[in-house]
Design a protein around this motif. Structure first.
Motif, PDB file in Angstrom:
ATOM      1  N   TYR A  92       0.843  -1.194   0.000  1.00 56.18           N
ATOM      2  CA  TYR A  92       0.000   0.000   0.000  1.00 56.18           C
ATOM      3  C   TYR A  92       0.876   1.241   0.000  1.00 56.18           C
ATOM      4  CZ  TYR A  92      -4.225  -2.701   0.734  1.00 56.18           C
ATOM      5  OH  TYR A  92      -5.280  -3.555   0.567  1.00 56.18           O
ATOM      6  N   TYR A  93       0.529   2.180  -0.883  1.00 55.51           N
ATOM      7  CA  TYR A  93       1.292   3.404  -1.053  1.00 55.51           C
ATOM      8  C   TYR A  93       0.420   4.618  -0.792  1.00 55.51           C
ATOM      9  CZ  TYR A  93       4.453   0.346  -3.667  1.00 55.51           C
ATOM     10  OH  TYR A  93       5.301  -0.667  -4.043  1.00 55.51           O
ATOM     11  N   CYS A  94       1.012   5.601  -0.149  1.00 54.15           N
ATOM     12  CA  CYS A  94       0.388   6.897   0.029  1.00 54.15           C
ATOM     13  C   CYS A  94       0.888   7.820  -1.076  1.00 54.15           C
ATOM     14  CB  CYS A  94       0.790   7.440   1.398  1.00 54.15           C
ATOM     15  SG  CYS A  94       0.151   9.057   1.791  1.00 54.15           S
ATOM     16  N   ALA A  95      -0.003   8.650  -1.615  1.00 53.92           N
ATOM     17  CA  ALA A  95       0.365   9.558  -2.694  1.00 53.92           C
ATOM     18  C   ALA A  95      -0.306  10.907  -2.476  1.00 53.92           C
ATOM     19  CB  ALA A  95      -0.058   8.983  -4.036  1.00 53.92           C
ATOM     20  N   ALA A  96       0.371  11.967  -2.900  1.00 56.42           N
ATOM     21  CA  ALA A  96      -0.156  13.309  -2.686  1.00 56.42           C
ATOM     22  C   ALA A  96      -0.127  14.140  -3.960  1.00 56.42           C
ATOM     23  CB  ALA A  96       0.661  14.016  -1.604  1.00 56.42           C
ATOM     24  N   SER A  97      -1.188  14.909  -4.159  1.00 57.92           N
ATOM     25  CA  SER A  97      -1.272  15.856  -5.276  1.00 57.92           C
ATOM     26  C   SER A  97      -1.152  17.267  -4.740  1.00 57.92           C
ATOM     27  CB  SER A  97      -2.619  15.750  -5.988  1.00 57.92           C
ATOM     28  OG  SER A  97      -2.760  14.555  -6.673  1.00 57.92           O
ATOM     29  N   VAL A  98      -0.328  18.070  -5.395  1.00 60.06           N
ATOM     30  CA  VAL A  98      -0.236  19.484  -5.049  1.00 60.06           C
ATOM     31  C   VAL A  98      -1.390  20.248  -5.677  1.00 60.06           C
ATOM     32  CG1 VAL A  98       1.180  21.553  -5.255  1.00 60.06           C
ATOM     33  CG2 VAL A  98       2.264  19.335  -4.851  1.00 60.06           C
ATOM     34  N   PHE A  99      -1.764  19.885  -6.886  1.00 64.25           N
ATOM     35  CA  PHE A  99      -2.876  20.526  -7.571  1.00 64.25           C
ATOM     36  C   PHE A  99      -3.556  19.503  -8.473  1.00 64.25           C
ATOM     37  CE2 PHE A  99      -0.611  20.633 -11.548  1.00 64.25           C
ATOM     38  CZ  PHE A  99       0.719  20.809 -11.185  1.00 64.25           C
ATOM     39  N   ASP A 100      -4.713  19.887  -8.999  1.00 64.62           N
ATOM     40  CA  ASP A 100      -5.490  19.026  -9.873  1.00 64.62           C
ATOM     41  C   ASP A 100      -4.929  19.111 -11.292  1.00 64.62           C
ATOM     42  OD1 ASP A 100      -9.040  18.905 -10.782  1.00 64.62           O
ATOM     43  OD2 ASP A 100      -7.359  17.567 -11.237  1.00 64.62           O
ATOM     44  N   ARG A 101      -4.486  17.988 -11.807  1.00 66.66           N
ATOM     45  CA  ARG A 101      -3.962  17.961 -13.171  1.00 66.66           C
ATOM     46  C   ARG A 101      -5.054  17.744 -14.206  1.00 66.66           C
ATOM     47  NH1 ARG A 101       1.628  14.450 -12.283  1.00 66.66           N
ATOM     48  NH2 ARG A 101       3.014  16.237 -12.052  1.00 66.66           N
ATOM     49  N   GLY A 102      -6.275  17.576 -13.749  1.00 71.43           N
ATOM     50  CA  GLY A 102      -7.392  17.457 -14.674  1.00 71.43           C
ATOM     51  C   GLY A 102      -7.858  16.040 -14.916  1.00 71.43           C
ATOM     52  N   GLY A 103      -7.151  15.063 -14.349  1.00 73.65           N
ATOM     53  CA  GLY A 103      -7.552  13.683 -14.537  1.00 73.65           C
ATOM     54  C   GLY A 103      -8.387  13.186 -13.372  1.00 73.65           C
ATOM     55  N   THR A 104      -8.595  11.901 -13.354  1.00 75.98           N
ATOM     56  CA  THR A 104      -9.393  11.327 -12.278  1.00 75.98           C
ATOM     57  C   THR A 104      -8.508  10.965 -11.090  1.00 75.98           C
ATOM     58  OG1 THR A 104      -9.143   9.082 -13.093  1.00 75.98           O
ATOM     59  CG2 THR A 104     -10.987  10.357 -13.963  1.00 75.98           C
ATOM     60  N   TRP A 105      -9.117  10.834  -9.924  1.00 74.18           N
ATOM     61  CA  TRP A 105      -8.344  10.555  -8.727  1.00 74.18           C
ATOM     62  C   TRP A 105      -7.699   9.180  -8.771  1.00 74.18           C
ATOM     63  CZ3 TRP A 105      -9.100   6.592  -5.220  1.00 74.18           C
ATOM     64  CH2 TRP A 105     -10.320   5.910  -5.290  1.00 74.18           C
ATOM     65  N   THR A 106      -8.211   8.304  -9.599  1.00 76.72           N
ATOM     66  CA  THR A 106      -7.667   6.952  -9.679  1.00 76.72           C
ATOM     67  C   THR A 106      -6.425   6.846 -10.562  1.00 76.72           C
ATOM     68  OG1 THR A 106      -9.191   6.469 -11.479  1.00 76.72           O
ATOM     69  CG2 THR A 106      -9.900   5.884  -9.247  1.00 76.72           C
ATOM     70  N   ASP A 107      -6.101   7.930 -11.248  1.00 78.77           N
ATOM     71  CA  ASP A 107      -4.948   7.923 -12.155  1.00 78.77           C
ATOM     72  C   ASP A 107      -3.679   8.247 -11.376  1.00 78.77           C
ATOM     73  OD1 ASP A 107      -4.226   9.663 -15.302  1.00 78.77           O
ATOM     74  OD2 ASP A 107      -3.042   8.275 -14.099  1.00 78.77           O
ATOM     75  N   GLU A 108      -2.748   7.333 -11.333  1.00 83.22           N
ATOM     76  CA  GLU A 108      -1.533   7.539 -10.534  1.00 83.22           C
ATOM     77  C   GLU A 108      -0.704   8.703 -11.063  1.00 83.22           C
ATOM     78  OE1 GLU A 108       0.273   3.677 -10.774  1.00 83.22           O
ATOM     79  OE2 GLU A 108       1.626   4.336 -12.355  1.00 83.22           O
ATOM     80  N   HIS A 109      -0.891   9.079 -12.311  1.00 89.88           N
ATOM     81  CA  HIS A 109      -0.136  10.199 -12.878  1.00 89.88           C
ATOM     82  C   HIS A 109      -0.602  11.547 -12.351  1.00 89.88           C
ATOM     83  CE1 HIS A 109       0.372   6.939 -15.903  1.00 89.88           C
ATOM     84  NE2 HIS A 109       1.634   7.308 -15.767  1.00 89.88           N
ATOM     85  N   GLU A 110      -1.721  11.542 -11.619  1.00 94.65           N
ATOM     86  CA  GLU A 110      -2.229  12.762 -11.001  1.00 94.65           C
ATOM     87  C   GLU A 110      -1.443  13.152  -9.753  1.00 94.65           C
ATOM     88  OE1 GLU A 110      -5.106  14.867 -11.716  1.00 94.65           O
ATOM     89  OE2 GLU A 110      -4.534  14.006 -13.644  1.00 94.65           O
TER      90      GLU A 110
END
Length: 124
Positions: A92-110
């Motif tokens: 299990y990995y924790c991930a953080a977004s600084v801003f919305d890149r426009g994709g869905t929350w399920t996309d790891e590239h976000e």
């Protein structure tokens, strides 16, 4: 430098519970969202749950709805996992977004930053 550190993984029997924590440091501004992903052996990484910081709301993968609960308390994010199944076994990995890149929350590239992961093993 931003750090995300997961903890709380371990081994548990099916039907049991675990709480994972993700502690975030090194970033003085607000995050857009914090999420949990998992990768089971031989499978692709998949999104599990997300917490939208500003809205104070959560979303879940269908596979964990009703069993997992994500929450945020200051710099710590928690994933409460109940009624665990053998198919929940994964890193299990924790991930953080600084801003919305426009994709869905399920996309790891976000996500801009990732932790190293914590292993969860559920035995049947």
């Amino acid at each position: 430098q931003v750090h995300l550190v997961e903890s709380g993984g371990g081994s548990v029997q099916a039907g049991g519970s675990l709480t994972l924590s993700c502690e975030v440091s090194g970033y003085s501004h607000s995050w857009y969202r914090l999420a949990w992903f998992r990768r089971a052996e031989g499978k692709e990484r998949e999104a599990v749950a997300v917490w939208f910081i500003g809205a104070g709301s959560a979303r879940y993968a269908d596979s964990v709805k009703g069993r997992f609960a994500i929450s945020q308390d200051n710099a710590k994010n928690a994933l409460q996992m109940n009624s665990l199944k053998s198919e929940d076994t994964a890193m299990y990995y924790c991930a953080a977004s600084v801003f919305d890149r426009g994709g869905t929350w399920t996309d790891e590239h976000e996500y801009h930053h990732w932790g190293q992961g914590t292993q969860v093993t559920v035995s049947s």
